[in-house]
Design an enzyme around this catalytic site. Structure first.
Site, short mmCIF file in Angstrom:
data_model
loop_
_atom_site.label_atom_id
_atom_site.label_comp_id
_atom_site.label_asym_id
_atom_site.label_seq_id
_atom_site.Cartn_x
_atom_site.Cartn_y
_atom_site.Cartn_z
N HIS A 187 -0.87 3.35 4.87
CA HIS A 187 -1.84 4.19 4.16
C HIS A 187 -1.89 5.55 4.84
CE1 HIS A 187 -5.63 5.66 2.53
NE2 HIS A 187 -5.71 4.62 1.73
N GLU A 238 0.82 -1.21 0.00
CA GLU A 238 0.00 0.00 0.00
C GLU A 238 0.86 1.27 0.00
OE1 GLU A 238 -3.28 0.49 -0.42
OE2 GLU A 238 -2.81 2.63 -0.33
N THR A 258 -6.21 2.45 -5.09
CA THR A 258 -5.96 1.00 -4.96
C THR A 258 -6.76 0.21 -5.99
OG1 THR A 258 -5.43 1.04 -2.60
CG2 THR A 258 -6.29 -1.02 -3.47
N ASP A 285 1.20 0.36 -5.08
CA ASP A 285 0.03 0.71 -5.91
C ASP A 285 0.03 2.16 -6.38
OD1 ASP A 285 -0.57 1.61 -3.28
OD2 ASP A 285 -2.72 1.20 -3.50
N HIS A 286 0.52 3.08 -5.55
CA HIS A 286 0.52 4.50 -5.91
C HIS A 286 1.30 5.28 -4.88
CE1 HIS A 286 -2.45 4.88 -2.73
NE2 HIS A 286 -3.19 3.97 -3.32
C1 GP9 Z 1 -8.86 -0.08 1.55
C2 GP9 Z 1 -7.59 0.06 0.81
C3 GP9 Z 1 -7.26 1.51 0.52
O1 GP9 Z 1 -9.51 -1.31 1.61
O2 GP9 Z 1 -7.40 -0.85 -0.21
O3 GP9 Z 1 -7.54 1.96 -0.75
P1 GP9 Z 1 -7.01 3.40 -1.28
O4 GP9 Z 1 -7.54 4.45 -0.34
O5 GP9 Z 1 -5.52 3.38 -1.28
O6 GP9 Z 1 -7.57 3.51 -2.64
MN MN Z 2 -3.94 2.32 -2.17
#
Ligand code: GP9
Ligand code: MN
Length: 432
Positions: free
Chosen positions: A199, A38, A82, A258-259
């Site tokens: 996150h 993440e 995500t 992912d980002h």
């Molecule tokens: C939540 C997680 C976060 O289940 O996958 O997603 P994001 O905020 O990074 O799009």
């Molecule tokens: Mn994410």
């Protein structure tokens, strides 16, 4: 719609890159474990804060001979964050120009996604492990359309408030408490772990902190290193569990970020830690920060190494299919195999900016990668090169959008593929 579909078929066939014979099938019949890191950016790799490596375990994977690593791999997500990364990695199509494809089209669209393809062509079982509620990003609906057999969501784990951070189960617990399910899956399996602890706003309880925060004055930037370090430890522990369970040797482990975790506006706070000045920080620098890790770890391999090929999330699916011994040609994919000599190294961002090995293009501004300077008077040759790349970018994005917005895969069934029936799956935790 017939002509739309024909244009898409024509484009994806032209963009198809034939497999590299040295790589095709090298992971055949192995379990595939995808670890979604993440908000994890490439700059963290080998980065030292106060003399300490932030992510020593991921660094060791990155440099190891058993890992095929990429130093110029970019995230290509839009507003779906995500979920856009998941869309690209598992369907080979882009997220949408606005909103999340998972949320807006994921319930009703037809997909030809990784779990279904692997299940049908090589009898893989499939599962997602994610310690947040199943409905976040509409995953419970989308995963059925992707053909996932199992979805271990928050309800499968102990959700005592001590076990949670803002987006669900702490990563160390996710890995620890999932092994008992993973071990029972029929092999070979395709399994995805979506972590959450790293996150925004990057908070973690004192008990789990084992890295000193930075001191930039922006608490999210400062704590990013603390949660990234925690994620690194969690991944290391998971590798230990895989080894102890005997699954490790028969598995390929794919890791990707992912980002971004640090937004463009906060990059100004980060700049000094990167040895840069915030006063000269530009859009060029913001684009460079969109690099994320992409590593394919194959236990027992000795030919890994770090490739400087340019690519992004859209290229993962054809790359993986080829490693597993499945030719990607009959699927409508917008990326191409990173190991192929025919791979197109123009990387499209969702806002139509793009990067190539030579140039970074933001709107109408062209930056030269070797200097970071603006090319104010491009030569004819440079103009032609940029024009060609731009066409590839706008075509890829708009054709992917028309495929998804018009749900055109309804009308395109690849040979030997049976359309997925989402009613076959039930993710309810009966034990609950
Ligand atoms: C939540 C997680 C976060 O289940 O996958 O997603 P994001 O905020 O990074 O799009
Ligand atoms: Mn994410």
């Amino acid at each position: 719609t017939g002509s739309d579909l024909n244009k898409i078929i024509e484009f994806t066939q032209k963009n198809y890159a034939a497999p590299n014979s040295k790589m095709f099938g090298i992971a055949k019949n192995k379990n595939v474990i995808v670890i979604h890191l993440e908000s994890f950016q490439q700059f963290l790799i080998d980065f030292k804060l106060n003399g300490q490596e932030v992510t020593p375990f991921l660094n060791s994977l990155y440099h190891g001979k058993e890992t095929y690593s990429f130093s110029n791999f970019f995230n290509q997500v839009g507003q779906g964050k995500t979920s856009d990364a998941e869309t690209m990695l598992e369907t080979g199509t882009f997220g949408l120009s606005q909103g999340s494809l998972f949320s807006t089209l994921g319930t009703d669209n037809t997909f030809e996604a990784m779990p279904a393809i692997l299940g049908q062509s090589l009898n893989y079982s499939s599962a997602v492990f994610h310690g947040n509620s199943a409905s976040f990003w509409n995953r419970d609906k989308v995963y059925k359309n992707f053909g996932y057999q199992y979805f271990f969501d928050a309800s499968y784990y102990n959700q005592d408030s001590n076990n949670l951070t803002e987006y669900g189960l702490k990563d160390k617990l996710l890995f620890h408490d999932s092994v008992k399910y993973l071990e029972k899956l029929q092999q070979p399996f395709y399994a995805k772990f979506i972590t959450v602890s790293n996150h925004f706003p990057f908070t973690l309880d004192e008990q789990n902190k084992s890295f000193e925060a930075a001191n930039t004055g922006d608490s999210s930037v400062d704590n990013y290193f603390v949660t990234a370090h925690y994620l690194d430890q969690a991944v290391k522990e998971f590798f230990d569990y895989l080894k102890a369970s005997g699954l490790y040797e028969n598995s390929v482990i794919v890791l990707y970020g992912d980002h971004y975790g640090i937004s463009n506006s906060r990059n100004l706070k980060l700049a000094s830690l990167l040895g840069k000045s915030s006063s000269t920080w530009s859009d060029y620098d913001n684009v460079q920060m969109q690099r994320v890790p992409f590593m394919i770890h194959i236990p027992g391999q000795e030919n890994g190494g770090i490739s400087d090929t340019y690519g992004g999330e859209i290229d993962v699916m054809p790359t993986l299919l080829h490693l597993l011994g499945i030719d990607s040609k009959k699927y409508l994919l917008f990326g191409s195999d990173l190991f192929s000599k025919d791979h197109n190294q123009t990387v499209a961002f969702r806002n139509e900016n793009f990067i190539t090995p030579n140039y970074t293009v933001v709107g109408s501004t062209i930056y030269e990668n070797s200097t970071g300077n603006v090319v104010t008077h491009p030569s004819k040759k440079v103009k032609a090169e940029i024009k060609k790349a731009r066409e590839h970018v706008t075509q890829s994005l708009s054709l992917s959008d028309s495929l998804n917005n018009k749900n055109l895969l309804r009308f395109y069934v690849p040979s030997d593929f049976t359309p997925v029936d989402p009613r076959e799956f039930n993710y309810k935790n009966e034990v609950e």
